[in-house]
Design a protein around this motif. Structure first.
Motif, mmCIF file in Angstrom:
data_model
loop_
_atom_site.group_PDB
_atom_site.id
_atom_site.type_symbol
_atom_site.label_atom_id
_atom_site.label_comp_id
_atom_site.label_asym_id
_atom_site.label_seq_id
_atom_site.Cartn_x
_atom_site.Cartn_y
_atom_site.Cartn_z
ATOM 1 N N GLY A 9 -11.427 74.270 -34.918
ATOM 2 C CA GLY A 9 -12.702 74.563 -34.273
ATOM 3 C C GLY A 9 -12.565 75.769 -33.365
ATOM 4 O O GLY A 9 -11.446 76.225 -33.068
ATOM 5 N N ALA A 10 -13.694 76.287 -32.934
ATOM 6 C CA ALA A 10 -13.709 77.465 -32.075
ATOM 7 C C ALA A 10 -13.962 77.069 -30.630
ATOM 8 O O ALA A 10 -14.786 76.193 -30.352
ATOM 9 C CB ALA A 10 -14.773 78.449 -32.540
ATOM 10 N N VAL A 11 -13.246 77.715 -29.717
ATOM 11 C CA VAL A 11 -13.481 77.556 -28.286
ATOM 12 C C VAL A 11 -14.569 78.540 -27.892
ATOM 13 O O VAL A 11 -14.470 79.739 -28.179
ATOM 14 C CB VAL A 11 -12.199 77.826 -27.481
ATOM 15 N N GLU A 12 -15.611 78.030 -27.245
ATOM 16 C CA GLU A 12 -16.751 78.869 -26.885
ATOM 17 C C GLU A 12 -16.695 79.269 -25.414
ATOM 18 O O GLU A 12 -16.173 78.542 -24.571
ATOM 19 C CB GLU A 12 -18.061 78.127 -27.161
ATOM 20 N N ALA A 13 -17.238 80.428 -25.121
ATOM 21 C CA ALA A 13 -17.302 80.909 -23.740
ATOM 22 C C ALA A 13 -18.321 80.100 -22.947
ATOM 23 O O ALA A 13 -19.401 79.790 -23.447
ATOM 24 C CB ALA A 13 -17.682 82.378 -23.713
ATOM 25 N N LEU A 21 -18.743 68.850 -47.872
ATOM 26 C CA LEU A 21 -19.394 68.627 -46.583
ATOM 27 C C LEU A 21 -19.481 69.892 -45.738
ATOM 28 O O LEU A 21 -20.320 69.979 -44.846
ATOM 29 C CB LEU A 21 -18.629 67.563 -45.783
ATOM 30 N N TYR A 22 -18.616 70.862 -46.011
ATOM 31 C CA TYR A 22 -18.447 71.996 -45.109
ATOM 32 C C TYR A 22 -18.824 73.310 -45.778
ATOM 33 O O TYR A 22 -18.619 73.497 -46.977
ATOM 34 C CB TYR A 22 -16.990 72.076 -44.639
ATOM 35 N N SER A 23 -19.317 74.251 -44.984
ATOM 36 C CA SER A 23 -19.505 75.608 -45.485
ATOM 37 C C SER A 23 -18.173 76.342 -45.512
ATOM 38 O O SER A 23 -17.952 77.209 -46.352
ATOM 39 C CB SER A 23 -20.511 76.364 -44.613
ATOM 40 N N ASP A 24 -17.266 75.992 -44.597
ATOM 41 C CA ASP A 24 -15.917 76.545 -44.569
ATOM 42 C C ASP A 24 -14.966 75.454 -45.039
ATOM 43 O O ASP A 24 -14.567 74.577 -44.268
ATOM 44 C CB ASP A 24 -15.553 77.001 -43.154
ATOM 45 N N GLU A 25 -14.590 75.503 -46.315
ATOM 46 C CA GLU A 25 -13.795 74.432 -46.897
ATOM 47 C C GLU A 25 -12.388 74.361 -46.322
ATOM 48 O O GLU A 25 -11.705 73.341 -46.480
ATOM 49 C CB GLU A 25 -13.744 74.586 -48.417
ATOM 50 N N SER A 26 -11.938 75.405 -45.633
ATOM 51 C CA SER A 26 -10.611 75.367 -45.018
ATOM 52 C C SER A 26 -10.537 74.349 -43.883
ATOM 53 O O SER A 26 -9.443 73.977 -43.435
ATOM 54 C CB SER A 26 -10.219 76.750 -44.493
ATOM 55 N N MET A 30 -22.023 69.248 -42.438
ATOM 56 C CA MET A 30 -21.422 68.857 -41.165
ATOM 57 C C MET A 30 -21.712 69.904 -40.090
ATOM 58 O O MET A 30 -20.836 70.360 -39.363
ATOM 59 C CB MET A 30 -19.911 68.674 -41.335
ATOM 60 N N VAL A 31 -22.964 70.256 -39.974
ATOM 61 C CA VAL A 31 -23.373 71.341 -39.080
ATOM 62 C C VAL A 31 -23.058 71.009 -37.624
ATOM 63 O O VAL A 31 -22.792 71.906 -36.816
ATOM 64 C CB VAL A 31 -24.876 71.650 -39.286
ATOM 65 N N GLN A 32 -23.045 69.731 -37.260
ATOM 66 C CA GLN A 32 -22.757 69.372 -35.869
ATOM 67 C C GLN A 32 -21.305 69.650 -35.497
ATOM 68 O O GLN A 32 -20.968 69.775 -34.316
ATOM 69 C CB GLN A 32 -23.119 67.904 -35.585
ATOM 70 N N LEU A 33 -20.427 69.790 -36.492
ATOM 71 C CA LEU A 33 -19.044 70.180 -36.238
ATOM 72 C C LEU A 33 -18.833 71.682 -36.392
ATOM 73 O O LEU A 33 -18.173 72.309 -35.569
ATOM 74 C CB LEU A 33 -18.102 69.438 -37.200
ATOM 75 N N GLU A 34 -19.417 72.262 -37.448
ATOM 76 C CA GLU A 34 -19.172 73.677 -37.727
ATOM 77 C C GLU A 34 -19.952 74.613 -36.796
ATOM 78 O O GLU A 34 -19.525 75.745 -36.555
ATOM 79 C CB GLU A 34 -19.511 73.986 -39.179
ATOM 80 N N GLY A 48 -21.664 74.404 -30.937
ATOM 81 C CA GLY A 48 -22.274 74.998 -29.752
ATOM 82 C C GLY A 48 -23.774 75.099 -29.856
ATOM 83 O O GLY A 48 -24.503 74.734 -28.922
ATOM 84 N N GLU A 49 -24.264 75.574 -30.990
ATOM 85 C CA GLU A 49 -25.711 75.714 -31.158
ATOM 86 C C GLU A 49 -26.387 74.357 -31.260
ATOM 87 O O GLU A 49 -27.466 74.143 -30.694
ATOM 88 C CB GLU A 49 -26.024 76.552 -32.400
ATOM 89 N N VAL A 50 -25.763 73.420 -31.966
ATOM 90 C CA VAL A 50 -26.333 72.080 -32.083
ATOM 91 C C VAL A 50 -26.395 71.407 -30.717
ATOM 92 O O VAL A 50 -27.409 70.798 -30.355
ATOM 93 C CB VAL A 50 -25.526 71.223 -33.080
#
Length: 370
Positions: free
Chosen positions: A48-52, A265-270, A352-356, A359-361
């Motif tokens: 996951g990404a760390v957000e500012a 489930l993911y847009s980024d399968e990695s 799985m937009v709430q994970l990917e 921040g926006e969700v």
């Protein structure tokens, strides 16, 4: 002195003790706005990404790619433009001198999951945040095959201003596996019982996928218990569903069989890591899981169609609908099924937009229920 802010290794979930740095998403000298993704890290569960949390300029990349660091360790520095290099160096030196990695005892002293009995079902749940006068609690309801960890990147941020509960539905996670439940109504009955057991007279409900359908069923059965609805890629808003995904998930019994199913489930399968697959296989091999999932899938999604349509249950309730435009499980065309709802379809996102796009969700839900 100009403000200098530290960026540290986050804690995602109760078990996370350390994280691996994957890559920096911003370069030194880049201007940073709140909510922007700065660095990608990986826990044993998911990347996951760390957000500012502040605005400024990225002045230091302290952590390096492939470095494994404990929760709370220094990753980088964001500072106002006027901050001097000497002041930044002093902040880094002081942080590194004073930082003490968390111990196992520290982890055990934090929030812990609890259980409560609802009829013959033992329900596991996690409560974060404090009860605040005038702010109804929020209840998070996961989807088919998931558990309360599906809210890994949402639970803590949303609990900064109110109490937030997440639970494992019957047949899922650590909640009782053998239930015989085959309908959204049956799941809703247990969740309503859970709300009564923990003293939630009325709450904001947020549900993902099948969990959205459960929230709609609660609104239909017990509208007085629902303050608002936040529905993410929700079931119950149209007939179509990816039946091959459902059947594949229920049947998968090996890593090779499960990986391509979870990838949908993911847009980024990695993001589908070996650890994620292994954890899911362990869950599916628990006694009673196969029966519970097969019963539920047969009742809800037989023949690749959704058996229950519940858009009308949202009538009179403030409703937010969030969807990933590229959802491969439930089509995003269902997002407009509820008249008068606030709708956000997010480009490039999957189921799985709430994970990917956490921040926006989180921002959408926080503002909606705020």
């Amino acid at each position: 002195m100009s403000a200098i802010h530290t960026v540290t290794m986050p804690k995602w979930g109760l078990s996370m003790q350390e994280g691996k740095v994957n890559l920096w998403l911003k370069e030194v000298g880049d201007t940073i706005d709140p909510g922007e993704e700065i660095i990608e890290v990986e826990s044993e569960k998911i990347s996951g990404a760390v957000e500012a949390s502040v605005s400024g300029v990225l002045r230091r990349q302290v952590a390096q790619p492939d470095e494994v660091l404990p929760v709370g360790a220094l990753l980088g520095i964001v500072a106002e433009k006027g901050a001097s290099d000497a002041d930044i160096d002093a902040v880094i030196a002081r942080f590194q001198a004073e930082f003490v990695p968390p111990s196992a005892d520290d982890a055990d002293s934090g929030p812990q999951t609890q259980t409560v009995k609802v009829g013959n079902v033992e329900v596991r749940y996690l409560k974060l945040g404090e009860d605040v006068a005038g702010k109804a609690p929020l209840l998070l309801v996961h989807g088919f095959g998931g558990d309360l960890n599906n809210w890994l990147f949402n639970h803590s941020p949303l609990s900064e201003s109110r109490a937030v509960y997440a639970l494992d539905l019957p047949g899922h996670g650590s909640t009782t596996k053998v239930t015989g439940i085959a309908s959204l109504d049956g799941l809703a009955e247990v969740v309503i019982g859970f709300m009564d057991a923990v003293g939630l007279e009325c709450a904001h409900l947020a549900g993902h996928s099948m969990g959205g359908g459960v929230c709609l069923a609660i609104a239909k059965r017990a509208p007085n218990k629902v303050k608002s609805l936040s529905l993410i890629a929700s079931a119950g808003l149209g007939n179509e569903i990816n039946g091959a995904y459902i059947d594949g998930f229920v049947a998968a019994a090996s890593r090779n069989a499960l990986k391509p199913v979870l990838a949908q489930l993911y847009s980024d399968e990695s993001l589908v890591t070996r650890s994620m697959i292994d954890d899911m296989l362990k869950f599916k091999r628990l006694e009673g899981v196969d029966s519970a999932l097969a019963t539920l899938a047969g009742g809800l999604f037989a023949g690749g169609r959704q058996a229950e349509q519940l858009a009308s249950a949202a009538a009179g309730k403030p409703t937010l609908v969030i969807w990933g435009e590229n959802d491969r499980v439930i089509p995003s065309s269902h997002a407009t099924a509820i008249p008068g709802a606030t709708v956000k379809v997010m480009p490039g996102q999957g189921h799985m937009v709430q994970l990917e796009a956490a921040g926006e969700v989180n921002k959408l839900i926080g503002e909606f229920i705020g």
